[in-house]
Write a protein that holds these residues in place. Structure first.
Motif, PDB file in Angstrom:
ATOM      1  N   ASP A  36       7.155   5.956  -9.926  1.00 42.03           N
ATOM      2  CA  ASP A  36       5.720   5.828  -9.718  1.00 42.03           C
ATOM      3  C   ASP A  36       5.182   4.798 -10.698  1.00 42.03           C
ATOM      4  O   ASP A  36       5.389   4.914 -11.914  1.00 42.03           O
ATOM      5  CB  ASP A  36       5.010   7.167  -9.956  1.00 42.03           C
ATOM      6  N   ASN A  89       2.833  -3.766   3.009  1.00 41.42           N
ATOM      7  CA  ASN A  89       4.027  -4.353   2.412  1.00 41.42           C
ATOM      8  C   ASN A  89       4.068  -5.867   2.515  1.00 41.42           C
ATOM      9  O   ASN A  89       5.058  -6.483   2.109  1.00 41.42           O
ATOM     10  CB  ASN A  89       5.287  -3.771   3.067  1.00 41.42           C
ATOM     11  N   ALA A 110      10.113  -0.809  -9.874  1.00 38.90           N
ATOM     12  CA  ALA A 110       9.236  -0.149  -8.906  1.00 38.90           C
ATOM     13  C   ALA A 110       9.173  -0.885  -7.583  1.00 38.90           C
ATOM     14  O   ALA A 110       8.837  -0.284  -6.552  1.00 38.90           O
ATOM     15  CB  ALA A 110       7.827  -0.008  -9.483  1.00 38.90           C
ATOM     16  N   VAL A 111       9.449  -2.186  -7.569  1.00 48.28           N
ATOM     17  CA  VAL A 111       9.371  -2.965  -6.331  1.00 48.28           C
ATOM     18  C   VAL A 111      10.636  -3.794  -6.173  1.00 48.28           C
ATOM     19  O   VAL A 111      11.304  -4.148  -7.150  1.00 48.28           O
ATOM     20  CB  VAL A 111       8.140  -3.901  -6.325  1.00 48.28           C
ATOM     21  N   CYS A 138       7.916  -1.565  -2.033  1.00 51.47           N
ATOM     22  CA  CYS A 138       8.220  -0.645  -3.132  1.00 51.47           C
ATOM     23  C   CYS A 138       9.664  -0.175  -3.028  1.00 51.47           C
ATOM     24  O   CYS A 138      10.181   0.047  -1.928  1.00 51.47           O
ATOM     25  CB  CYS A 138       7.277   0.558  -3.103  1.00 51.47           C
ATOM     26  N   SER A 139      10.318  -0.010  -4.178  1.00 54.42           N
ATOM     27  CA  SER A 139      11.711   0.433  -4.180  1.00 54.42           C
ATOM     28  C   SER A 139      11.835   1.938  -3.986  1.00 54.42           C
ATOM     29  O   SER A 139      12.888   2.420  -3.582  1.00 54.42           O
ATOM     30  CB  SER A 139      12.374   0.026  -5.503  1.00 54.42           C
ATOM     31  N   CYS A 142       2.946   2.001  -6.268  1.00 54.95           N
ATOM     32  CA  CYS A 142       4.226   2.395  -5.690  1.00 54.95           C
ATOM     33  C   CYS A 142       4.553   3.819  -6.140  1.00 54.95           C
ATOM     34  O   CYS A 142       4.233   4.216  -7.271  1.00 54.95           O
ATOM     35  CB  CYS A 142       5.335   1.438  -6.142  1.00 54.95           C
ATOM     36  N   TYR A 143       5.200   4.559  -5.261  1.00 59.62           N
ATOM     37  CA  TYR A 143       5.485   5.961  -5.542  1.00 59.62           C
ATOM     38  C   TYR A 143       6.963   6.240  -5.326  1.00 59.62           C
ATOM     39  O   TYR A 143       7.639   5.620  -4.494  1.00 59.62           O
ATOM     40  CB  TYR A 143       4.644   6.871  -4.637  1.00 59.62           C
ATOM     41  N   SER A 168      -0.913   1.133  -0.718  1.00 57.54           N
ATOM     42  CA  SER A 168       0.508   1.424  -0.903  1.00 57.54           C
ATOM     43  C   SER A 168       1.302   1.254   0.384  1.00 57.54           C
ATOM     44  O   SER A 168       2.495   0.938   0.336  1.00 57.54           O
ATOM     45  CB  SER A 168       0.677   2.851  -1.443  1.00 57.54           C
ATOM     46  N   LYS A 176      -0.608  -3.192  -6.729  1.00 60.07           N
ATOM     47  CA  LYS A 176      -0.107  -2.281  -5.696  1.00 60.07           C
ATOM     48  C   LYS A 176       0.446  -1.022  -6.348  1.00 60.07           C
ATOM     49  O   LYS A 176       1.172  -1.083  -7.348  1.00 60.07           O
ATOM     50  CB  LYS A 176       0.975  -2.958  -4.858  1.00 60.07           C
TER      51      LYS A 176
END
Length: 590
Positions: A142, A85, A110-111, A137-138, A172-173, A82, A170
């Motif tokens: 999640d 990038n 999410a991204v 990730c944006s 993403c959170y 995570s 990937k």
């Protein structure tokens, strides 16, 4: 034109390296080395630095090498940490190759939109270059995001398009917004007095901070007390064990090293977990010297129903001899028809053998008694007459002990490299796995699976036998760790070494080492490691390295057997299926 032919499996470059999380299957994808960048054709790969950054391995992962596509590598969906990038790909071409690049994600919320630092179409550079794909990730949600990078390449002279799909996953959170405190200006109450809430009482966050600090201090204090108690207890245990050990315990401290063994470190997720027994396997806890608590009379009583007269047995050649034990090639005469006879192995002891050694021979010989499988060799008869030393009879296999057979093959390998093939060795491994699968179904734990405890005949049929007399006949494979008990330290799983817990999962670990013995033609594993350091060495994640000329697929099977968590290891039935498929694939190349 790029032919769609996968690279043939290759070996690992010999150096210490670390296995990343869950990488048993990825072992099949990493090829034997980087090659030279001056070779003709198109090359697209992940550099050694990039592979190490993503998955912790010191190796290059080629997707296209000299115009040959590695479909195995392309089909593998790598997990991107995570915090990572950007992805980096190395590429170059000898001749003119046109490309078009496309990027697609399945969760656009999410991204952010993936970006590359090269144009979306153009020519592959002639010199070695690296292009980057950014994947940020944006922070809005999640989600597990799937990235598909499609690279269409065309050789100008051929004018046909080859599509390469690279897949990445990937996590993403969602970003957690921090609480922003706005300073409150002093106000006046109804009585006209200035009121400052900061000066009246501590804020909620301040109280939480002090409470957290107090709780942490209390926890640290309790942990310190527990560690101190455990340390004192362990010191007393060591003193007790030292007082019980005699001079014979020092014989297992070291052994002469005549071979060089390389090791690798397997950083699988379960390496960080405590060593515990697996709830999915029947587990047996063995206390020290459990076999020595059995008396000779009790041992004889257990085998009285299969006892025969000593007169029916004729001893011929000595096949193997130790300090107090011998194995003979014998002849057993049929009880009803004396003209009929058959060859047998005869295990017996010398005159200087103690009562404890005789008892252990009889007791351990019964380990497989009553079991019937084509890949098991259980005890047949015994001779326990009072006037003679006891004898244990087993069916004869004319090429004898598997470990000695493998070493003999290694001696003649230089003069006759076709004496035994890799396909033969895999076939032996399948037979051992079949026998162990039968034991696992019957909930029988072997506890000492190794090549020394298998026998083989001229048709390459392998059978697993008990470990009676093995400590005497193969003394360098057993070591005493200060508790007056010789154990096969180099073949034991960590939970067996540390907690004396044995299960079918521990037998799976030993099978992985046995498979390594097969591929090295009888070499000793971990030969450079002090037996007293084995537990710490395994706990740190280190393992024996891939043998020379061992295919990546086969080494992946070994590595899966050596997972620290017993539940992460494959079952024997799975091993049989995997090895059978690999054996069939080898046959396709013959």
């Amino acid at each position: 034109m790029l032919p769609g032919v996968p690279d043939p499996p290759g070996g690992w470059r010999r150096r210490r390296r670390r296995l990343g999380p869950g990488l048993c299957m990825l072992l099949l994808l990493l090829l034997s080395g980087p090659g030279t960048h001056s070779d003709p054709g198109l090359n697209v790969y992940m550099s050694e630095e990039e592979v190490r950054r993503l998955i912790g391995l010191d190796a290059e992962l080629y997707y296209v090498r000299n115009d040959i596509i590695n479909h195995y590598a392309l089909s593998f969906n790598l997990l991107v940490p995570s915090e990572t990038n950007s992805l980096h790909f190395s590429w170059h071409a000898k001749s003119k190759v046109e490309y078009k690049l496309g990027l697609q994600v399945d969760h656009s919320l999410a991204v952010d939109t993936p970006q590359a630092n090269i144009s979306m179409q153009g020519d592959v550079p002639y010199s070695l270059s690296v292009f980057r794909v950014d994947l940020f990730c944006s922070g809005k949600m999640d989600s597990e995001v799937m990235l598909l990078m499609q690279l269409n390449v065309t050789i100008s002279s051929a004018k046909n398009i080859t599509v390469l799909n690279f897949k990445r996953r990937k996590m993403c959170y969602r970003k957690v917004e921090q609480e922003v405190k706005v300073p409150i200006s002093p106000e006046k109450n109804s009585s006209g007095i200035n009121f400052d809430p900061v000066n009246v009482a501590p804020t909620t966050s301040t109280r939480v901070f002090y409470i957290s600090v107090g709780v942490c201090c209390a926890v640290i204090f309790l942990v310190a007390i527990i560690l101190a108690v455990l340390h004192l207890h362990s010191m007393k245990r060591v003193e007790l064990d030292d007082s019980m050990s005699d001079s014979s315990s020092s014989q297992g401290l070291s052994q002469p090293s005549t071979q060089t063994t390389q090791y690798l470190r397997a950083d699988t997720p379960n390496n960080a977990t405590p060593v515990t027994s697996s709830s999915g396997y029947p587990t047996l806890r063995i206390e020290k010297n459990d076999l020595k608590s059995v008396t000779l009379l009790e041992a004889k009583a257990k085998v009285k129903d299969i006892a025969i007269s000593r007169e029916r047995v004729t001893l011929k050649d000595v096949l193997h001899e130790g300090t107090f034990g011998r194995i003979f090639h014998g002849i057993l005469v049929d009880e009803k028809d004396p003209s009929k006879e058959k060859a047998v192995f005869v295990k017996t002891v010398k005159d200087q053998a103690s009562e404890v050694q005789i008892t252990m021979m009889l007791t351990e010989s019964c380990k497989l008694r009553g079991l019937h499988h084509r890949n098991l060799l259980p005890i047949g008869h015994v001779c326990i007459e009072d006037a003679e030393k006891p004898m244990v009879l087993l069916p004869f296999m004319n090429w004898g002990n598997l470990k000695l057979f493998l070493r003999q093959c290694k001696l003649v390998e230089a003069n006759n490299p076709q004496a035994i093939s890799q396909q033969d060795l895999v076939h032996m491994a399948i037979q051992i796995a079949c026998g162990m699968s039968y034991l696992a179904r019957r909930e029988v734990i072997h506890k000492d699976l190794a090549a020394r405890n298998c026998v083989i005949d001229e048709s390459l049929q392998v059978k697993i036998t008990d470990n009676a007399l093995s400590r005497d006949l193969f003394p360098m494979d057993y070591h005493c760790l200060g508790d007056n008990e010789n154990r096969p330290v180099r073949w034991m799983a960590l939970e067996s070494l540390v907690n004396k817990e044995f299960s079918s999962a521990g037998d799976v670990w030993a099978f992985g080492v046995t498979l390594w013995e097969l591929m090295t033609l009888g070499q000793t594993p971990y030969v450079d490691i002090d037996p007293f350091e084995m537990a710490a060495y395994l706990k740190d994640g280190y393992r024996i390295a891939q043998p020379i000329n061992c295919p990546d697929e086969l080494f992946a099977v070994m590595a899966c057997c050596w997972a620290l968590d017993p539940e992460e290891r494959p079952k024997f039935q799975q091993l049989v299926q995997c090895l059978t498929e690999f054996h069939a694939a080898l046959g396709a190349y013959v």
